[in-house]
Design a protein around this motif. Structure first.
Motif, short mmCIF file in Angstrom:
data_model
loop_
_atom_site.label_atom_id
_atom_site.label_comp_id
_atom_site.label_asym_id
_atom_site.label_seq_id
_atom_site.Cartn_x
_atom_site.Cartn_y
_atom_site.Cartn_z
N PHE A 1 -2.59 9.20 -7.76
CA PHE A 1 -1.25 8.84 -7.28
C PHE A 1 -0.27 9.03 -8.42
O PHE A 1 -0.66 8.98 -9.57
CB PHE A 1 -1.23 7.37 -6.83
CG PHE A 1 -2.08 7.11 -5.62
CD1 PHE A 1 -1.75 7.66 -4.40
CD2 PHE A 1 -3.20 6.31 -5.72
CE1 PHE A 1 -2.55 7.42 -3.29
CE2 PHE A 1 -4.00 6.07 -4.62
CZ PHE A 1 -3.67 6.63 -3.40
N PRO A 2 1.00 9.26 -8.17
CA PRO A 2 1.69 9.24 -6.88
C PRO A 2 1.56 10.57 -6.14
O PRO A 2 1.10 11.56 -6.68
CB PRO A 2 3.14 8.98 -7.26
CG PRO A 2 3.29 9.56 -8.63
CD PRO A 2 1.94 9.39 -9.29
N TYR B 1 0.81 -1.21 0.00
CA TYR B 1 0.00 0.00 0.00
C TYR B 1 0.85 1.27 0.00
O TYR B 1 0.47 2.27 -0.58
CB TYR B 1 -0.97 -0.01 1.19
CG TYR B 1 -2.00 -1.09 1.04
CD1 TYR B 1 -3.13 -0.89 0.25
CD2 TYR B 1 -1.83 -2.33 1.63
CE1 TYR B 1 -4.07 -1.88 0.08
CE2 TYR B 1 -2.77 -3.34 1.47
CZ TYR B 1 -3.89 -3.11 0.69
OH TYR B 1 -4.82 -4.10 0.51
N ARG C 1 2.36 2.44 -3.51
CA ARG C 1 1.42 3.09 -4.44
C ARG C 1 1.55 4.60 -4.42
O ARG C 1 1.12 5.28 -5.35
CB ARG C 1 -0.01 2.71 -4.08
CG ARG C 1 -0.30 1.26 -4.31
CD ARG C 1 -1.69 0.89 -3.89
NE ARG C 1 -1.89 -0.54 -4.07
CZ ARG C 1 -2.94 -1.19 -3.65
NH1 ARG C 1 -3.92 -0.56 -3.04
NH2 ARG C 1 -3.03 -2.50 -3.85
N ASP D 1 2.43 0.11 -8.18
CA ASP D 1 1.29 -0.63 -8.75
C ASP D 1 -0.01 -0.04 -8.22
O ASP D 1 -0.15 0.18 -7.02
CB ASP D 1 1.36 -2.10 -8.37
CG ASP D 1 2.55 -2.81 -8.98
OD1 ASP D 1 2.97 -2.40 -10.08
OD2 ASP D 1 3.06 -3.76 -8.36
N GLN D 2 -0.94 0.19 -9.11
CA GLN D 2 -2.26 0.70 -8.74
C GLN D 2 -3.28 -0.40 -8.96
O GLN D 2 -3.29 -1.04 -10.00
CB GLN D 2 -2.61 1.94 -9.57
CG GLN D 2 -1.63 3.09 -9.43
CD GLN D 2 -1.44 3.54 -7.99
OE1 GLN D 2 -2.36 3.52 -7.20
NE2 GLN D 2 -0.23 3.93 -7.65
N GLN E 1 -8.39 3.87 -12.14
CA GLN E 1 -8.83 5.16 -11.61
C GLN E 1 -7.86 5.69 -10.54
O GLN E 1 -7.75 6.90 -10.35
CB GLN E 1 -10.24 5.07 -11.01
CG GLN E 1 -11.31 4.75 -12.02
CD GLN E 1 -11.43 3.25 -12.29
OE1 GLN E 1 -10.62 2.44 -11.89
NE2 GLN E 1 -12.47 2.89 -13.03
N SER E 2 -7.16 4.81 -9.85
CA SER E 2 -6.21 5.24 -8.82
C SER E 2 -5.05 6.02 -9.41
O SER E 2 -4.46 6.86 -8.75
CB SER E 2 -5.66 4.03 -8.06
OG SER E 2 -6.68 3.36 -7.38
N ALA E 3 -4.72 5.73 -10.64
CA ALA E 3 -3.59 6.40 -11.28
C ALA E 3 -3.81 7.90 -11.39
O ALA E 3 -2.84 8.66 -11.49
CB ALA E 3 -3.32 5.79 -12.65
#
Length: 139
Positions: free
Chosen positions: A30-31, A11, A14, A20-21, A25-27
């Protein structure tokens, strides 16, 4: 940290470039940090201090301590400014318990006791005194 029963930076990595996501949608959020890279974070976790755990521990699997110096990356989603130095002092507690789903909450009492027992083990005295206490007391 939510690392289950290991010292796994899944975790945390990320938050760093190359991490790694789990979902695309997390991309977009992050970062948060410009450096170090996710692979360097993985390497640093491997060098963390590992505390001995009590022999009769039922839930506690690991306690790992380490520090990661970072630089932020502008991130409007979290309101993070670019190029700020941040020191992450990490106390990673790995347990056989989950973050709460279908757990008997009385087991968290036992886990808390096992953490205290680990902190007072003679085998951990040097790391607690010279690594953990300065982290939490900002020395």
């Amino acid at each position: 940290l939510n690392s289950f029963d290991t010292n796994d930076p899944e975790y945390v990595q990320r938050l760093f470039p190359g991490g790694d996501q789990p979902v695309p949608q997390s991309a977009s959020i992050f970062p948060v940090f410009a450096s170090p890279s996710a692979s360097e974070v993985q390497e640093q976790f491997g060098r963390f201090h590992l505390l001995a755990t009590p022999v009769r521990a039922k839930f506690l699997r690991t306690i790992a301590l380490g520090t990661i110096p970072t630089q932020t990356l502008e991130n409007p989603f979290f309101g993070v400014e670019n190029n700020r130095s941040v020191t992450l002092n990490i106390v990673n507690v790995g347990s056989a318990l989950t973050i709460g789903a279908l757990e008997d909450f009385n087991n968290y009492n036992r886990l808390a006791q096992e953490i205290v027992e680990a902190l007072i083990l003679k085998a951990n005295a040097d790391v607690v005194q010279h690594v953990l206490l300065p982290m939490v007391l900002s020395r």
